[in-house]
Design a protein around this motif. Sequence first.
Motif, PDB file in Angstrom:
ATOM      1  N   THR A  67      -0.717 -23.233  31.269  1.00  0.00           N
ATOM      2  CA  THR A  67       0.077 -23.352  32.324  1.00  0.00           C
ATOM      3  C   THR A  67       0.574 -24.785  32.748  1.00  0.00           C
ATOM      4  N   SER A  68       0.179 -25.936  32.176  1.00  0.00           N
ATOM      5  CA  SER A  68       0.785 -27.194  32.286  1.00  0.00           C
ATOM      6  C   SER A  68       1.469 -27.632  31.058  1.00  0.00           C
ATOM      7  N   GLN A  69       2.606 -28.336  31.432  1.00  0.00           N
ATOM      8  CA  GLN A  69       3.488 -28.872  30.451  1.00  0.00           C
ATOM      9  C   GLN A  69       2.811 -29.566  29.390  1.00  0.00           C
ATOM     10  N   TYR A  70       1.595 -30.305  29.645  1.00  0.00           N
ATOM     11  CA  TYR A  70       0.778 -31.122  28.942  1.00  0.00           C
ATOM     12  C   TYR A  70      -0.207 -30.197  27.827  1.00  0.00           C
ATOM     13  N   ASP A  71      -0.233 -28.928  28.077  1.00  0.00           N
ATOM     14  CA  ASP A  71      -0.752 -28.124  26.855  1.00  0.00           C
ATOM     15  C   ASP A  71      -0.078 -27.660  25.716  1.00  0.00           C
ATOM     16  N   TYR A  72       1.344 -28.027  26.086  1.00  0.00           N
ATOM     17  CA  TYR A  72       2.484 -27.561  24.913  1.00  0.00           C
ATOM     18  C   TYR A  72       2.723 -28.819  23.905  1.00  0.00           C
ATOM     19  N   GLY A  97       5.428 -20.563  25.902  1.00  0.00           N
ATOM     20  CA  GLY A  97       5.844 -20.497  27.093  1.00  0.00           C
ATOM     21  C   GLY A  97       7.042 -21.073  27.696  1.00  0.00           C
ATOM     22  N   TRP A  98       7.734 -20.577  28.895  1.00  0.00           N
ATOM     23  CA  TRP A  98       8.796 -20.912  29.567  1.00  0.00           C
ATOM     24  C   TRP A  98       8.470 -21.849  30.686  1.00  0.00           C
ATOM     25  N   PHE A  99       9.044 -23.099  30.585  1.00  0.00           N
ATOM     26  CA  PHE A  99       9.162 -23.811  31.976  1.00  0.00           C
ATOM     27  C   PHE A  99      10.529 -24.016  32.465  1.00  0.00           C
ATOM     28  N   CYS A 142      11.729 -23.478  26.590  1.00  0.00           N
ATOM     29  CA  CYS A 142      10.601 -22.852  25.894  1.00  0.00           C
ATOM     30  C   CYS A 142       9.694 -23.754  24.985  1.00  0.00           C
ATOM     31  N   ALA A 143       8.649 -23.428  25.072  1.00  0.00           N
ATOM     32  CA  ALA A 143       7.442 -24.394  24.555  1.00  0.00           C
ATOM     33  C   ALA A 143       6.510 -23.675  23.561  1.00  0.00           C
ATOM     34  N   ALA A 144       5.857 -24.479  22.433  1.00  0.00           N
ATOM     35  CA  ALA A 144       4.938 -23.786  21.945  1.00  0.00           C
ATOM     36  C   ALA A 144       3.744 -24.439  21.861  1.00  0.00           C
ATOM     37  N   ASP A 145       2.540 -23.739  22.066  1.00  0.00           N
ATOM     38  CA  ASP A 145       1.210 -24.469  22.321  1.00  0.00           C
ATOM     39  C   ASP A 145       0.511 -24.049  21.081  1.00  0.00           C
TER      40      ASP A 145
END
Length: 123
Positions: free
Chosen positions: A105-110, A34-36, A95-98
């Motif tokens: 769609t939440s930052q806490y998912d990553y 994802g990108w935040f 960028c973030a990896a889940d």
Amino acid sequence: VQLQASGGGLVQAGGSLRLSCAASGRAFSTYAMGWFRQAPGKDREFVTGISRRGSNTYYADSVKGRFTISRDNAKNTVYLQMNSLKPEDTAVYYCAADRWDGPGTSQYDYDYWGQGTQVTVSS
């Protein structure tokens, strides 16, 4: 997994930028990505996400039709093509990896995050 974002910069409104996020470590293809972004004084917000094989993508309403996420699992890289940029797109992009089912769609998912790259759009 370690993530390294790049490609940010200063661009005029209406312009384009392409961000890249290179991953090191094993099994990049097992992570949804994802990108935040986070603007000064604001919370970090979801921009877009892509599933492990790239078959599913999700976008925030504010970027639909302007931004495109893609990934190349052979190169361990995820991209964010940003077109028709607006001053309100100015932010640090992460960028973030889940590692679980995603992309969330939440930052806490990553689980893993890159260091961020600054995007500034001038009017």
